[in-house]
Every structure is written in C-alpha cells, then in structure tokens.
Scaffold this motif. Structure first.
Motif, PDB file in Angstrom:
ATOM      1  N   ALA A  74       0.835  -1.203   0.000  1.00 29.83           N
ATOM      2  CA  ALA A  74       0.000   0.000   0.000  1.00 29.83           C
ATOM      3  C   ALA A  74       0.871   1.255   0.000  1.00 29.83           C
ATOM      4  CB  ALA A  74      -0.946  -0.007   1.203  1.00 29.83           C
ATOM      5  N   THR A  75       1.984   1.219   0.715  1.00 33.92           N
ATOM      6  CA  THR A  75       2.910   2.356   0.738  1.00 33.92           C
ATOM      7  C   THR A  75       3.483   2.599  -0.659  1.00 33.92           C
ATOM      8  OG1 THR A  75       3.467   1.894   3.046  1.00 33.92           O
ATOM      9  CG2 THR A  75       5.014   3.274   1.798  1.00 33.92           C
ATOM     10  N   VAL A  76       3.857   1.532  -1.349  1.00 30.74           N
ATOM     11  CA  VAL A  76       4.332   1.663  -2.730  1.00 30.74           C
ATOM     12  C   VAL A  76       3.235   2.261  -3.598  1.00 30.74           C
ATOM     13  CG1 VAL A  76       5.052   0.364  -4.771  1.00 30.74           C
ATOM     14  CG2 VAL A  76       6.049  -0.170  -2.548  1.00 30.74           C
ATOM     15  N   GLY A  77       2.004   1.818  -3.400  1.00 30.84           N
ATOM     16  CA  GLY A  77       0.870   2.356  -4.147  1.00 30.84           C
ATOM     17  C   GLY A  77       0.703   3.848  -3.943  1.00 30.84           C
ATOM     18  N   MET A  78       0.897   4.317  -2.710  1.00 31.57           N
ATOM     19  CA  MET A  78       0.797   5.750  -2.423  1.00 31.57           C
ATOM     20  C   MET A  78       1.845   6.522  -3.220  1.00 31.57           C
ATOM     21  SD  MET A  78       2.413   8.403  -0.539  1.00 31.57           S
ATOM     22  CE  MET A  78       3.483   7.440   0.494  1.00 31.57           C
ATOM     23  N   PHE A  79       3.064   6.006  -3.286  1.00 33.38           N
ATOM     24  CA  PHE A  79       4.102   6.684  -4.058  1.00 33.38           C
ATOM     25  C   PHE A  79       3.802   6.648  -5.554  1.00 33.38           C
ATOM     26  CE2 PHE A  79       6.635   6.115  -0.152  1.00 33.38           C
ATOM     27  CZ  PHE A  79       7.036   7.432   0.010  1.00 33.38           C
ATOM     28  N   MET A  80       3.175   5.569  -6.014  1.00 32.67           N
ATOM     29  CA  MET A  80       2.778   5.509  -7.422  1.00 32.67           C
ATOM     30  C   MET A  80       1.743   6.594  -7.735  1.00 32.67           C
ATOM     31  SD  MET A  80       2.514   1.393  -8.015  1.00 32.67           S
ATOM     32  CE  MET A  80       1.714   1.566  -9.607  1.00 32.67           C
ATOM     33  N   VAL A  81       0.799   6.788  -6.832  1.00 29.93           N
ATOM     34  CA  VAL A  81      -0.207   7.840  -7.026  1.00 29.93           C
ATOM     35  C   VAL A  81       0.478   9.203  -7.111  1.00 29.93           C
ATOM     36  CG1 VAL A  81      -2.142   9.060  -5.931  1.00 29.93           C
ATOM     37  CG2 VAL A  81      -2.111   6.558  -5.961  1.00 29.93           C
ATOM     38  N   VAL A  82       1.418   9.446  -6.220  1.00 25.95           N
ATOM     39  CA  VAL A  82       2.114  10.737  -6.192  1.00 25.95           C
ATOM     40  C   VAL A  82       2.941  10.958  -7.460  1.00 25.95           C
ATOM     41  CG1 VAL A  82       3.911  12.066  -4.992  1.00 25.95           C
ATOM     42  CG2 VAL A  82       2.127  10.911  -3.679  1.00 25.95           C
ATOM     43  N   VAL A  83       3.746   9.987  -7.853  1.00 30.46           N
ATOM     44  CA  VAL A  83       4.607  10.152  -9.029  1.00 30.46           C
ATOM     45  C   VAL A  83       3.769  10.202 -10.312  1.00 30.46           C
ATOM     46  CG1 VAL A  83       6.437   9.093 -10.418  1.00 30.46           C
ATOM     47  CG2 VAL A  83       6.654   9.195  -7.937  1.00 30.46           C
ATOM     48  N   GLY A  84       2.754   9.361 -10.406  1.00 31.48           N
ATOM     49  CA  GLY A  84       1.878   9.398 -11.575  1.00 31.48           C
ATOM     50  C   GLY A  84       1.149  10.731 -11.690  1.00 31.48           C
ATOM     51  N   GLY A  85       0.661  11.240 -10.564  1.00 31.19           N
ATOM     52  CA  GLY A  85      -0.015  12.540 -10.563  1.00 31.19           C
ATOM     53  C   GLY A  85       0.927  13.669 -10.936  1.00 31.19           C
ATOM     54  N   LEU A  86       2.145  13.615 -10.433  1.00 31.58           N
ATOM     55  CA  LEU A  86       3.152  14.620 -10.770  1.00 31.58           C
ATOM     56  C   LEU A  86       3.458  14.593 -12.263  1.00 31.58           C
ATOM     57  CD1 LEU A  86       5.239  16.728  -9.769  1.00 31.58           C
ATOM     58  CD2 LEU A  86       6.835  14.824  -9.500  1.00 31.58           C
ATOM     59  N   LEU A  87       3.580  13.394 -12.818  1.00 32.96           N
ATOM     60  CA  LEU A  87       3.852  13.247 -14.246  1.00 32.96           C
ATOM     61  C   LEU A  87       2.716  13.858 -15.075  1.00 32.96           C
ATOM     62  CD1 LEU A  87       5.750  12.085 -16.424  1.00 32.96           C
ATOM     63  CD2 LEU A  87       4.513   9.924 -16.199  1.00 32.96           C
ATOM     64  N   VAL A  88       1.478  13.519 -14.736  1.00 31.19           N
ATOM     65  CA  VAL A  88       0.325  14.054 -15.475  1.00 31.19           C
ATOM     66  C   VAL A  88       0.269  15.570 -15.359  1.00 31.19           C
ATOM     67  CG1 VAL A  88      -2.202  14.168 -15.570  1.00 31.19           C
ATOM     68  CG2 VAL A  88      -1.054  11.955 -15.354  1.00 31.19           C
ATOM     69  N   GLN A  89       0.324  16.078 -14.145  1.00 30.26           N
ATOM     70  CA  GLN A  89       0.215  17.525 -13.950  1.00 30.26           C
ATOM     71  C   GLN A  89       1.349  18.269 -14.641  1.00 30.26           C
ATOM     72  OE1 GLN A  89      -0.132  18.822  -9.882  1.00 30.26           O
ATOM     73  NE2 GLN A  89      -0.557  20.929 -10.476  1.00 30.26           N
TER      74      GLN A  89
END
Length: 144
Positions: A55-70
């Motif tokens: 789940a912790t890895v998933g949280m970082f995926m959300v953050v990095v993916g969101g940063l990439l999109v934005q």
C-alpha cells in the motif's frame, strides 16, 4: 472537443506519457486501497506487513503518476520532472524483476516490470527533448 490541452494532443509522446501517468495513478490507488487483492493476483505472500508495504508503494505511485500528469499538462514542464519520473519507473522495473527472480512474485509481474522499463525510456526521451528545446530557447534569447 478534447479535455486535454492542444499541446498534449498534438504531441504523441506527451499524450502517451499523460495516459501512462493516469494509469500509474489508478494502479497505485488499487495497490493503496486493495493491496491484498493485487498481491493475490501476483501470487505473492499477503501478510499484514506485505499488504502495508505494498500500500505504501501504491501511495508513491499515485504521487509520481499525478506529478507526471500535472507536469505534462503544463506547456513547458521542466526536464528534471521527466528524469525523476523515469528514474522511479526504472527502479520499479529493477525491483519487480528482482522480486520475480526471488520467487516473491509470479512471472506475470514481468509484464509490469517491462512496461515500467518502457515508460522510463519514454520519460527520458521526453526529458531529453524538453532539455533540447529549453537550450534552443536559451540560445535564441542570448542571440538577441
């Protein structure tokens, strides 16, 4: 009419990376909120600690993916943003691959690993292109 800005839809590489970033957010959210379900699909041990860490890895995926999109939705994202997103994807490739070699994940996880490798290469290609354009703009401004 597209919901994405024209500078994204006119650039196939940027568009693909925006879509990959969105998928990264969605798959990261799956890992964050349903880590046991995802671990079961990968034939991995699903213990309290493995679910928590996944789940912790998933949280970082959300953050990095969101940063990439934005970042890619802006007209001129900084090249270092793509460098670091690519580094995260490359690290995921390496670590998932090691997990498969250690029999922690099923071979199915290699599909994810190689997708991350391809994404890392695309991020670095985009970073190089952005840096080149930034250099062209800097040079053009200095020539005036």
């Amino acid at each position: 009419m597209s919901v994405l800005p024209a500078h994204v839809t006119r650039d196939p590489l940027r568009l693909v990376l925006v879509l990959i970033g969105g998928v990264t957010v969605l798959t990261g959210a799956c890992q964050l909120f349903a880590p046991g379900f995802v671990l079961d699909r990968l034939s991995a041990d699903s213990t309290g600690i493995s679910r928590h860490l996944f789940a912790t890895v998933g949280m970082f995926m959300v953050v990095v993916g969101g940063l990439l999109v934005q970042g890619l939705l802006t007209p001129a994202p900084p090249p270092y943003l793509l460098f670091w997103a690519g580094l995260q994807k490359f690290g995921a490739f390496v670590l998932v691959g090691i997990g498969v070699l250690r029999d922690l994940f099923a071979a199915l996880a290699l599909l994810v690993a190689f997708f991350d490798l391809a994404t890392a290469l695309l991020c670095w290609l985009m970073a190089r292109r952005l840096a080149s354009r930034a250099g062209d703009l800097h040079t053009a401004g200095a020539a005036r």
